[in-house]
Design a protein around this motif. Sequence first.
Motif, PDB file in Angstrom:
ATOM      1  N   HIS B  16       0.817  -1.212   0.000  1.00 23.46           N
ATOM      2  CA  HIS B  16       0.000   0.000   0.000  1.00 23.46           C
ATOM      3  C   HIS B  16       0.852   1.264   0.000  1.00 23.46           C
ATOM      4  O   HIS B  16       1.900   1.331   0.625  1.00 23.46           O
ATOM      5  CB  HIS B  16      -0.946   0.001   1.201  1.00 23.46           C
ATOM      6  CG  HIS B  16      -2.235  -0.690   0.901  1.00 23.46           C
ATOM      7  ND1 HIS B  16      -2.699  -1.752   1.624  1.00 23.46           N
ATOM      8  CD2 HIS B  16      -3.146  -0.457  -0.061  1.00 23.46           C
ATOM      9  CE1 HIS B  16      -3.843  -2.169   1.122  1.00 23.46           C
ATOM     10  NE2 HIS B  16      -4.127  -1.404   0.100  1.00 23.46           N
ATOM     11  N   VAL B  21      -3.712   3.109  -2.063  1.00 17.51           N
ATOM     12  CA  VAL B  21      -3.891   2.141  -3.148  1.00 17.51           C
ATOM     13  C   VAL B  21      -2.645   1.265  -3.253  1.00 17.51           C
ATOM     14  O   VAL B  21      -1.572   1.626  -2.741  1.00 17.51           O
ATOM     15  CB  VAL B  21      -4.144   2.839  -4.503  1.00 17.51           C
ATOM     16  CG1 VAL B  21      -5.440   3.624  -4.472  1.00 17.51           C
ATOM     17  CG2 VAL B  21      -2.984   3.746  -4.884  1.00 17.51           C
ATOM     18  N   ASP B  22      -2.797   0.124  -3.914  1.00 18.86           N
ATOM     19  CA  ASP B  22      -1.673  -0.790  -4.104  1.00 18.86           C
ATOM     20  C   ASP B  22      -0.653  -0.163  -5.060  1.00 18.86           C
ATOM     21  O   ASP B  22      -1.031   0.301  -6.149  1.00 18.86           O
ATOM     22  CB  ASP B  22      -2.180  -2.115  -4.676  1.00 18.86           C
ATOM     23  CG  ASP B  22      -1.112  -3.179  -4.713  1.00 18.86           C
ATOM     24  OD1 ASP B  22      -1.137  -4.074  -3.851  1.00 18.86           O
ATOM     25  OD2 ASP B  22      -0.241  -3.108  -5.616  1.00 18.86           O
ATOM     26  N   LYS B  25      -0.490  -1.683  -8.584  1.00 18.45           N
ATOM     27  CA  LYS B  25      -1.618  -1.305  -9.441  1.00 18.45           C
ATOM     28  C   LYS B  25      -1.463   0.135  -9.922  1.00 18.45           C
ATOM     29  O   LYS B  25      -1.724   0.439 -11.096  1.00 18.45           O
ATOM     30  CB  LYS B  25      -2.927  -1.472  -8.662  1.00 18.45           C
ATOM     31  CG  LYS B  25      -4.170  -1.290  -9.503  1.00 18.45           C
ATOM     32  CD  LYS B  25      -5.415  -1.641  -8.698  1.00 18.45           C
ATOM     33  CE  LYS B  25      -6.677  -1.295  -9.468  1.00 18.45           C
ATOM     34  NZ  LYS B  25      -7.891  -1.596  -8.701  1.00 18.45           N
ATOM     35  N   LEU B  26      -1.002   0.995  -9.030  1.00 17.64           N
ATOM     36  CA  LEU B  26      -0.757   2.387  -9.425  1.00 17.64           C
ATOM     37  C   LEU B  26       0.328   2.447 -10.498  1.00 17.64           C
ATOM     38  O   LEU B  26       0.214   3.203 -11.478  1.00 17.64           O
ATOM     39  CB  LEU B  26      -0.340   3.208  -8.205  1.00 17.64           C
ATOM     40  CG  LEU B  26      -0.011   4.686  -8.463  1.00 17.64           C
ATOM     41  CD1 LEU B  26      -1.209   5.412  -9.069  1.00 17.64           C
ATOM     42  CD2 LEU B  26       0.410   5.377  -7.162  1.00 17.64           C
ATOM     43  N   TRP B  29      -1.178   1.284 -13.843  1.00 16.15           N
ATOM     44  CA  TRP B  29      -2.040   2.314 -14.438  1.00 16.15           C
ATOM     45  C   TRP B  29      -1.192   3.457 -15.016  1.00 16.15           C
ATOM     46  O   TRP B  29      -1.498   3.999 -16.075  1.00 16.15           O
ATOM     47  CB  TRP B  29      -3.025   2.866 -13.410  1.00 16.15           C
ATOM     48  CG  TRP B  29      -4.338   2.138 -13.407  1.00 16.15           C
ATOM     49  CD1 TRP B  29      -4.854   1.372 -12.401  1.00 16.15           C
ATOM     50  CD2 TRP B  29      -5.316   2.101 -14.457  1.00 16.15           C
ATOM     51  NE1 TRP B  29      -6.088   0.857 -12.767  1.00 16.15           N
ATOM     52  CE2 TRP B  29      -6.394   1.289 -14.011  1.00 16.15           C
ATOM     53  CE3 TRP B  29      -5.392   2.666 -15.730  1.00 16.15           C
ATOM     54  CZ2 TRP B  29      -7.522   1.044 -14.803  1.00 16.15           C
ATOM     55  CZ3 TRP B  29      -6.509   2.414 -16.511  1.00 16.15           C
ATOM     56  CH2 TRP B  29      -7.556   1.616 -16.048  1.00 16.15           C
ATOM     57  N   THR B  30      -0.116   3.818 -14.312  1.00  9.59           N
ATOM     58  CA  THR B  30       0.768   4.868 -14.821  1.00  9.59           C
ATOM     59  C   THR B  30       1.445   4.407 -16.108  1.00  9.59           C
ATOM     60  O   THR B  30       1.563   5.163 -17.080  1.00  9.59           O
ATOM     61  CB  THR B  30       1.833   5.228 -13.764  1.00  9.59           C
ATOM     62  OG1 THR B  30       1.174   5.517 -12.529  1.00  9.59           O
ATOM     63  CG2 THR B  30       2.661   6.420 -14.186  1.00  9.59           C
ATOM     64  N   GLU B 180      -5.131  -9.191 -11.285  1.00  4.09           N
ATOM     65  CA  GLU B 180      -5.800  -7.947 -11.673  1.00  4.09           C
ATOM     66  C   GLU B 180      -4.890  -7.052 -12.508  1.00  4.09           C
ATOM     67  O   GLU B 180      -5.314  -6.511 -13.531  1.00  4.09           O
ATOM     68  CB  GLU B 180      -6.260  -7.194 -10.418  1.00  4.09           C
ATOM     69  CG  GLU B 180      -7.037  -5.925 -10.766  1.00  4.09           C
ATOM     70  CD  GLU B 180      -7.619  -5.233  -9.541  1.00  4.09           C
ATOM     71  OE1 GLU B 180      -7.581  -5.819  -8.448  1.00  4.09           O
ATOM     72  OE2 GLU B 180      -8.091  -4.094  -9.695  1.00  4.09           O
ATOM     73  N   LEU B 184      -5.270  -5.784 -16.278  1.00  6.35           N
ATOM     74  CA  LEU B 184      -5.311  -4.380 -16.710  1.00  6.35           C
ATOM     75  C   LEU B 184      -4.509  -4.189 -17.985  1.00  6.35           C
ATOM     76  O   LEU B 184      -4.946  -3.531 -18.931  1.00  6.35           O
ATOM     77  CB  LEU B 184      -4.758  -3.469 -15.606  1.00  6.35           C
ATOM     78  CG  LEU B 184      -5.655  -3.223 -14.392  1.00  6.35           C
ATOM     79  CD1 LEU B 184      -4.912  -2.409 -13.349  1.00  6.35           C
ATOM     80  CD2 LEU B 184      -6.934  -2.514 -14.808  1.00  6.35           C
TER      81      LEU B 184
END
Lengths: 109, 203
Positions: B16, B21-22, B25-26, B29-30, B180, B184
């Motif tokens: 985290h 947020v994880d 995952k961030l 997305w970036t 996940e 993505l």
Amino acid sequence: MAGHSEEHSAHAHPSDRFYWIVAGVLAVVTALEIGLFIVNEQHLIAKWLEVTLLLILSTIKGAAVVMFFMHLKGDAGIFKFVFLVPLAFATTLLLSFMVLFSDHVGIAG
Amino acid sequence: MSESSMTRPPTAAAHHTSLGVDNRKLGVWTFIGSETMFFATLITTYFVFAPVNRARPDFQDPRKFLDIELTTVLASILLASSLTMVLALSASRRGDRRSFTTWLLATVGLGLAFIGGQVYEFNHLYHEGLTLSSSLFGTTFFVLTGFHGAHVAVGVIWLLSVFFKVRAYPDSPENAMDVEIAGLYWHFVDLVWVAIFVLVYLI
């Protein structure tokens, strides 16, 4: 804050049935795109109208993938920020260059 | 270290960020944001050079080369793979190992089918006279679709590596997040094809 975020994403998971419905909608939209392309091979509608409709249909498809398959709808705001800002920038880049060079035959020619 | 902690993966809380947020995952997305810019640049280049291609003596007409039937099949394959991917994620969260295995391997299979279809298309175009250096259309088309195909190949490798890592405990928070974030990336690859399909093949 972390706990809140986990809780937020935990209740945002739709059922498998919902994913099948989204996929069905995507299949229908794709069929409409192909139908539009085939129809306009006979020049039945104006090119600008075909392009506009195709762009609208592909935007619907893209939005559905991002919102429901990538779960951006209802996810943390920071994920929306790091994706939507570059997407807006990319769209602006594409449109700007299209306006500037769409009939320009001299660039790098 | 206890036996259970050696076999079960750690919780996702270790990843985290201060944003709640994880961080993996961030990061993905970036990365997807930067990839959006990358593909927008390639698509823009394709369109900027289209009128130049038409004005040159080595002009090759895209409408004479591009096969809409094959491309429709490829688009359908990638859309179907997005469905199987999200179903694999759903199964992993439920801890349904059998469904997870089925849907994830189906996604890999569809990815391989897409790559096979693209190899067939490239080979066909090559024999028709469209190559990377035959015209500006050839150059911009193969660079754009070739990079997308390479991304699909990377996605297949990523999905397989995730499958072998998480198949024992797909429902642990750590492993579900692995599925996940791989998903993505996979959906993004599908998203790029949605754009290429319309902008390059249909318009």
